[in-house]
Design a protein around this motif. Structure first.
Motif, PDB file in Angstrom:
ATOM      1  N   GLU A   1     -14.797  -6.377   7.054  1.00 24.74           N
ATOM      2  CA  GLU A   1     -12.854  -6.781   6.641  1.00 24.74           C
ATOM      3  C   GLU A   1     -12.392  -5.477   6.874  1.00 24.74           C
ATOM      4  O   GLU A   1     -12.691  -4.729   6.545  1.00 24.74           O
ATOM      5  N   HIS A   2     -10.995  -5.902   7.112  1.00 19.50           N
ATOM      6  CA  HIS A   2     -10.110  -4.819   7.010  1.00 19.50           C
ATOM      7  C   HIS A   2      -9.510  -4.330   5.770  1.00 19.50           C
ATOM      8  O   HIS A   2      -9.767  -4.071   5.039  1.00 19.50           O
ATOM      9  N   GLY A   3      -9.379  -2.654   6.343  1.00 22.27           N
ATOM     10  CA  GLY A   3      -8.791  -2.270   5.644  1.00 22.27           C
ATOM     11  C   GLY A   3      -7.393  -1.821   5.008  1.00 22.27           C
ATOM     12  O   GLY A   3      -6.329  -2.824   5.594  1.00 22.27           O
ATOM     13  N   PHE A   4      -7.131  -0.666   4.458  1.00 26.97           N
ATOM     14  CA  PHE A   4      -5.645  -0.561   3.475  1.00 26.97           C
ATOM     15  C   PHE A   4      -5.018  -0.279   4.444  1.00 26.97           C
ATOM     16  O   PHE A   4      -3.600   0.449   3.798  1.00 26.97           O
ATOM     17  N   MET A   5      -4.891   0.689   6.053  1.00 26.07           N
ATOM     18  CA  MET A   5      -3.927   1.526   6.868  1.00 26.07           C
ATOM     19  C   MET A   5      -3.023   0.605   7.267  1.00 26.07           C
ATOM     20  O   MET A   5      -3.028   0.102   8.442  1.00 26.07           O
ATOM     21  N   ARG A   6      -2.116   0.249   6.016  1.00 24.73           N
ATOM     22  CA  ARG A   6      -0.690  -1.170   6.827  1.00 24.73           C
ATOM     23  C   ARG A   6      -0.401  -1.418   5.467  1.00 24.73           C
ATOM     24  O   ARG A   6      -0.192  -0.548   4.298  1.00 24.73           O
ATOM     25  N   ARG A   7       0.960  -2.126   5.648  1.00 30.08           N
ATOM     26  CA  ARG A   7       1.652  -1.497   4.721  1.00 30.08           C
ATOM     27  C   ARG A   7       1.830  -2.947   4.093  1.00 30.08           C
ATOM     28  O   ARG A   7       1.848  -2.699   2.314  1.00 30.08           O
ATOM     29  N   TYR A   8       1.222  -4.016   3.857  1.00 36.12           N
ATOM     30  CA  TYR A   8       1.001  -5.000   3.030  1.00 36.12           C
ATOM     31  C   TYR A   8      -0.932  -5.288   3.198  1.00 36.12           C
ATOM     32  O   TYR A   8      -0.937  -5.550   3.714  1.00 36.12           O
TER      33      TYR A   8
ATOM     34  N   ILE B   1       0.845  -1.352   0.062  1.00 40.00           N
ATOM     35  CA  ILE B   1      -0.087   0.085   0.533  1.00 40.00           C
ATOM     36  C   ILE B   1       1.227   1.064   0.269  1.00 40.00           C
ATOM     37  O   ILE B   1       1.982   1.739   1.025  1.00 40.00           O
ATOM     38  N   LEU B   2       0.775   2.004  -0.960  1.00 40.73           N
ATOM     39  CA  LEU B   2       1.370   3.612  -0.896  1.00 40.73           C
ATOM     40  C   LEU B   2       0.697   4.668  -0.630  1.00 40.73           C
ATOM     41  O   LEU B   2       1.713   5.100   0.207  1.00 40.73           O
ATOM     42  N   ASP B   3      -0.449   4.758  -0.790  1.00 34.32           N
ATOM     43  CA  ASP B   3      -1.617   5.847  -0.430  1.00 34.32           C
ATOM     44  C   ASP B   3      -2.742   5.563   0.207  1.00 34.32           C
ATOM     45  O   ASP B   3      -3.163   4.554  -0.422  1.00 34.32           O
ATOM     46  N   VAL B   4      -3.356   6.325   0.973  1.00 32.69           N
ATOM     47  CA  VAL B   4      -4.418   6.162   1.861  1.00 32.69           C
ATOM     48  C   VAL B   4      -4.494   7.438   1.866  1.00 32.69           C
ATOM     49  O   VAL B   4      -3.995   8.080   2.762  1.00 32.69           O
ATOM     50  N   GLY B   5      -6.348   7.556   1.461  1.00 35.80           N
ATOM     51  CA  GLY B   5      -6.620   8.954   1.690  1.00 35.80           C
ATOM     52  C   GLY B   5      -7.840   8.703   3.015  1.00 35.80           C
ATOM     53  O   GLY B   5      -7.705   7.978   3.170  1.00 35.80           O
ATOM     54  N   VAL B   6      -7.619   9.945   3.987  1.00 34.01           N
ATOM     55  CA  VAL B   6      -7.653   9.648   5.361  1.00 34.01           C
ATOM     56  C   VAL B   6      -9.419  10.781   4.754  1.00 34.01           C
ATOM     57  O   VAL B   6      -9.340  11.843   3.795  1.00 34.01           O
ATOM     58  N   CYS B   7     -10.378  10.116   5.045  1.00 32.88           N
ATOM     59  CA  CYS B   7     -12.060  10.712   4.745  1.00 32.88           C
ATOM     60  C   CYS B   7     -13.012  11.344   5.495  1.00 32.88           C
ATOM     61  O   CYS B   7     -12.418  10.739   7.215  1.00 32.88           O
TER      62      CYS B   7
ATOM     63  N   VAL C   1      -1.956   8.997   3.844  1.00 30.11           N
ATOM     64  CA  VAL C   1      -1.469   8.809   4.269  1.00 30.11           C
ATOM     65  C   VAL C   1      -0.707   7.641   3.647  1.00 30.11           C
ATOM     66  O   VAL C   1      -1.199   6.910   2.475  1.00 30.11           O
ATOM     67  N   ARG C   2       1.160   7.166   4.329  1.00 29.55           N
ATOM     68  CA  ARG C   2       2.080   6.337   3.306  1.00 29.55           C
ATOM     69  C   ARG C   2       2.363   5.331   4.291  1.00 29.55           C
ATOM     70  O   ARG C   2       3.340   5.287   4.865  1.00 29.55           O
ATOM     71  N   PRO C   3       1.404   4.109   4.307  1.00 29.65           N
ATOM     72  CA  PRO C   3       1.845   2.967   5.048  1.00 29.65           C
ATOM     73  C   PRO C   3       2.964   2.258   5.276  1.00 29.65           C
ATOM     74  O   PRO C   3       4.229   2.030   6.041  1.00 29.65           O
ATOM     75  N   ALA C   4       3.591   2.484   3.518  1.00 28.17           N
ATOM     76  CA  ALA C   4       4.805   1.702   3.506  1.00 28.17           C
ATOM     77  C   ALA C   4       6.564   2.486   3.814  1.00 28.17           C
ATOM     78  O   ALA C   4       7.252   2.083   3.933  1.00 28.17           O
ATOM     79  N   GLU C   5       5.961   3.626   3.922  1.00 30.58           N
ATOM     80  CA  GLU C   5       7.086   5.007   4.642  1.00 30.58           C
ATOM     81  C   GLU C   5       7.078   4.171   5.832  1.00 30.58           C
ATOM     82  O   GLU C   5       6.590   4.301   7.223  1.00 30.58           O
TER      83      GLU C   5
END
Length: 373
Positions: free
Chosen positions: A123-130, A33-39, A369-373
């Motif tokens: 289901e878990h979302g994308f605010m994580r590295r993989y 996951i490279l980018d995750v938008g916060v809304c 947010v950039r979880p991979a950084e």
């Protein structure tokens, strides 16, 4: 790996460590996951208004607006290769054989309500590295859209809505047959009003402008705000609610043929219904918080709906085809208004900044947010 977890039972939001998912099945795709938008949905979940963890978990990993990069694939995956950029779909179908939309891969029209949504419902979302995902829930993104593709998910709502507008307009005999394959068509001097100048509003306004509408954006921000400046740069006319009341909008715009509501404020949405033109269409995308009843002139609204042949519909989530159209539209926006999309992204932050961003609600349009950084 780090993730942002919401614990509804103990009403806490935490940076947690979770195991890294691995490719175990031949149709698995591992995505970094490279980018995750916060809304606003993330803020409502972290305020415990809703949000349901998976059945075997006490927490829900948030994040549903995402861009990722394929890093590993199962042996039966031919649709993607490592290095591909992808946008994941949020909603997955329900299990019921009688639910026609889900069986046709249109879970955005699910009849049972038993769908799952990444980062929102079961289901878990994308605010994580993989993340491990199936290929049918991924959409490929051209490399040149790398810096703005995180805006795909909010744009899919507009693409889905305008696809329905196209179907609605097809019933009208004054649209020539040759125009009907177009994603969205207008005839003559058609005018659209977008209510709200956040990410969904600005993206919807650009989509309407590309379709040929004379587009107006009506929002609370003052004329000197970044929101207003971007609307104007995208060749829309910006009208600030600070200087123009709802009652004067119709006179200023002359005839409102389409309203794209992106505020989630029922008083504004139903107030605009009084000013919708003949054969007008009102699209509702916002979800208001439940509170005290708001007085509404329902007699006026009902008379207009009947006597002026108006139509109102709501829309949520989007299908695979809508994602493809959204990615195509982002490319068009990028060529036509090169500075607008990058300027919508206020900043990019490491994952340990998320809780602060959610609580402070800092100024800006889209925080990423950039979880991979």
């Amino acid at each position: 790996m780090q993730a942002v977890g919401v614990f509804p039972n103990k009403r806490s939001v935490e940076i947690i460590d979770v195991p890294e998912d691995r490719v175990e099945n031949d149709r698995d795709v591992k995505v970094r996951i490279l980018d995750v938008g916060v809304c606003g949905t993330d803020r409502e979940i972290t305020s415990f208004e809703y949000g349901t963890p998976p059945r075997d978990s006490e927490f829900l990993i948030i994040g549903h607006e995402a861009l990722g990069e394929v890093v590993e694939i199962g042996t039966a995956v031919s649709e993607f290769q490592p290095g591909d950029l992808v946008v994941p779909l949020v909603r997955h179908p329900c299990p019921h054989t009688w639910c026609g939309p889900c069986r046709m891969n249109r879970s955005d029209f699910c009849l049972s309500g038993d769908f799952i949504e990444r980062g929102i419902k079961e289901e878990h979302g994308f605010m994580r590295r993989y993340v491990i995902e199936k290929p049918e829930f991924l959409v490929k993104v051209p490399p040149e859209l790398r810096e703005v593709a995180v805006l795909t998910e909010p744009l899919t709502i507009a693409e889905k809505a305008f696809g329905q507008v196209r179907q609605i307009l097809e019933r009208l005999p004054w649209f020539p047959e040759a125009e009907r394959p177009q994603p969205l068509k207008v005839k003559g001097d058609s005018r659209a009003l977008v209510a709200g100048a956040g990410p969904m509003g600005l993206l919807g306004a650009m989509r309407l402008k590309v379709a040929g509408y004379k587009t107006f954006v009506y929002s609370l921000e003052p004329p000197e705000s970044i929101n207003a400046r971007l609307a104007v740069e995208a060749e829309c006319e910006y009208i600030s609610a600070q200087t123009c009341e709802l009652i004067t909008l119709e006179r200023r715009i002359e005839h409102i043929d389409l309203v794209y509501e992106a505020t989630g404020v029922s008083k504004i949405a139903f107030g605009l219904m009084k000013h919708l033109g003949d054969n007008g269409i009102l699209i509702l995308t916002g979800v208001p918080a439940l509170g005290k009843p708001v007085p509404t002139d329902v007699d006026h609204i009902m008379r207009n709906l009947v006597l002026r042949n108006q139509l109102v519909f709501g829309t949520v989530n989007a299908g695979h085809a809508d994602h493809l159209k959204a990615i195509e539209s982002l490319g068009v926006f990028r060529q036509r208004w090169p500075r607008v999309l990058p300027s919508m992204i206020t900043g990019r932050y490491p994952i340990d900044s998320v809780i602060d961003i959610l609580r402070r609600k800092p100024a800006g349009i889209k925080h990423v947010v950039r979880p991979a950084e």
